[in-house]
Design an enzyme around this catalytic site. Structure first.
Site, mmCIF file in Angstrom:
data_model
loop_
_atom_site.group_PDB
_atom_site.id
_atom_site.type_symbol
_atom_site.label_atom_id
_atom_site.label_comp_id
_atom_site.label_asym_id
_atom_site.label_seq_id
_atom_site.Cartn_x
_atom_site.Cartn_y
_atom_site.Cartn_z
ATOM 1 C CE1 TYR A 75 -3.560 -2.586 0.491
ATOM 2 C CE2 TYR A 75 -4.665 -0.534 1.025
ATOM 3 C CZ TYR A 75 -4.724 -1.856 0.663
ATOM 4 O OH TYR A 75 -5.939 -2.458 0.491
ATOM 5 C CE LYS A 114 1.278 -17.333 -2.700
ATOM 6 N NZ LYS A 114 0.815 -18.700 -3.104
ATOM 7 C CG ASP A 132 -2.334 -20.038 -1.917
ATOM 8 O OD1 ASP A 132 -1.752 -20.043 -0.805
ATOM 9 O OD2 ASP A 132 -1.939 -20.740 -2.877
ATOM 10 C CG ASP A 138 -8.118 -4.675 1.116
ATOM 11 O OD1 ASP A 138 -9.053 -4.182 1.766
ATOM 12 O OD2 ASP A 138 -8.035 -4.584 -0.125
ATOM 13 C CG ASP A 167 -13.741 -6.984 1.473
ATOM 14 O OD1 ASP A 167 -13.585 -6.238 2.467
ATOM 15 O OD2 ASP A 167 -14.166 -6.564 0.374
#
Ligand code: IPM
Ligand code: MG
Length: 370
Positions: free
Chosen positions: A143, A194, A227, A251, A255
């Site tokens: 970000y 990851k 993932d 983020d 959601d």
């Protein structure tokens, strides 16, 4: 009488002002009924600040935010401001607030309230009793990482780029918040990255492991690739207690987690900074639903995410645990009574708009305080 607590309210755009209006009624109720009073001021952010001041957030507003004891934020953005260019996005308001107040720990709980167990798109048996906390790093990573930009290559093509970066300190400080929260809950932390693909992900994993060994040997720590975590959240969300992760993965995963609970409209969040030597801690509270331009102005938005964000504010910024519990209980009771905004409608419940939902919460508060 305790000194007035300085509260800055930033309603923003879309449904932001509509759901904030219902919180104001709760604040007024508290002012009338209880010992705590707030010194409330409001200001423009996002598109509404672009319209009034030509910028998503003014320096004066940022200063007010720094002076406040707590900030209650609505939502920013909408199609009206989509074409103004990257430097004038309404989203810059929330990003600058996070960065300049150093609000690095974004706490996003996903809890399934019993009356809403059927509102989830997942089977009730999978989500019943879910109580999950995502701790999202919120001032670093891709970000804010440099370099970023779009450049022209020698062959005339263009190349867009952003940078994922995390320092030891950035990982450790958000890690500490997550480990501490885990200790107060089921004592389990899952760190998500990851590490199989990203160098910064492997570094994140190693830093969190070292922190656990050094400062939190009693907390059960697991690591998961982002993932896989997305998949596991849908497959068996109750396996998680606290999740800690980077800005971008947080983020996405928050959601996703919100939908386990039935509606994005239900979920509050808190974004906390470090405790300063003076004892002050910057903190911003916002629902995670965003400005929802498609339903703005229709009076149908769910105010519960915003009201529950206010309850988090009472608890985390002011230690008003009883008052926070009272507000939360009023929300649960209204749901138990079968009232639902459109986003959480279920069979046999009564559909109400934003204002009626707010009024019903006040009535429940009256009953609870009687
Ligand atoms: C959120 C939002 C923001 C983010 C946007 C509005 C900049 O999606 O708070 O999750 O990406 O952090
Ligand atoms: Mg988001």
């Amino acid at each position: 009488m305790p000194a007035n607590k300085k509260l800055l309210i930033l309603p923003g755009d879309g449904i932001g002002p509509e759901v904030i209006r219902e919180v104001r009624r709760v604040i007024d109720w508290m002012d009338r009924r209880r010992v705590v009073t707030f010194d409330v001021s409001d200001d423009h952010v996002g598109g509404s600040a672009i319209d009034t001041h030509g910028t998503p957030i003014t320096d004066a507003t940022l200063q007010k935010a720094k002076d406040a004891d707590a900030i209650l934020f609505g939502a920013v953005g909408g199609p009206k401001w989509d074409t103004l260019g990257f430097q004038l996005r309404p989203e810059i308001a929330i990003l600058r607030l996070r960065k300049e107040l150093d609000l690095f720990a974004n706490l996003r709980p996903a809890t399934v309230l019993d009356p809403l167990v059927d509102a989830s798109t997942l089977k009730a048996d999978v989500v019943r009793g879910l109580d999950l906390m995502i701790v999202r790093e919120s001032t670093g990573g891709i970000y804010f990482g440099e370099p970023r930009g779009v450049e022209t290559l020698p062959d005339g093509q263009q190349r867009g780029f952003d940078t994922e970066t995390y320092t030891t300190n950035e990982i450790e400080r958000v890690g500490r918040i997550a480990f501490d929260l885990a200790r107060k809950r089921k004592n389990r932390l899952c760190s998500v990255e990851k590490a199989n693909v990203m160098q910064s992900g492997l570094f994140w994993r190693q830093t969190i492991t070292a922190l656990r060994d050094r400062e939190f040997p009693d907390v059960e720590l697991a690591h998961m690739y982002a993932d896989n975590c997305a998949m596991q959240l849908v497959r068996n969300p109750r396996q998680f207690d606290v999740i800690v992760t980077s800005n971008l993965f947080g983020d996405l995963l928050s959601d996703l987690a919100s939908m386990l609970t039935g509606s994005l409209g239900m979920l509050p969040s808190a974004t906390l900074g470090a405790v300063q030597p003076s004892g002050k801690q910057h903190a911003l509270y916002e629902p995670i639903h965003g400005s929802a331009p498609d339903i703005a102005g229709k009076g149908i938005a769910n105010p519960l995410g915003q009201i529950l964000s206010f309850a988090m504010l009472l608890r985390y910024s002011f230690g008003l645990n009883d008052d926070a519990a009272l507000v939360e209980m009023a929300c649960v009771n209204v749901l138990k009574n079968g009232l639902r905004t459109s986003d959480i409608m279920g069979r046999g419940s009564a559909r109400v708009g934003t204002g009626v939902m707010g009024e019903s919460i006040l009535r429940e508060l009256d009953k609870l305080a009687a």
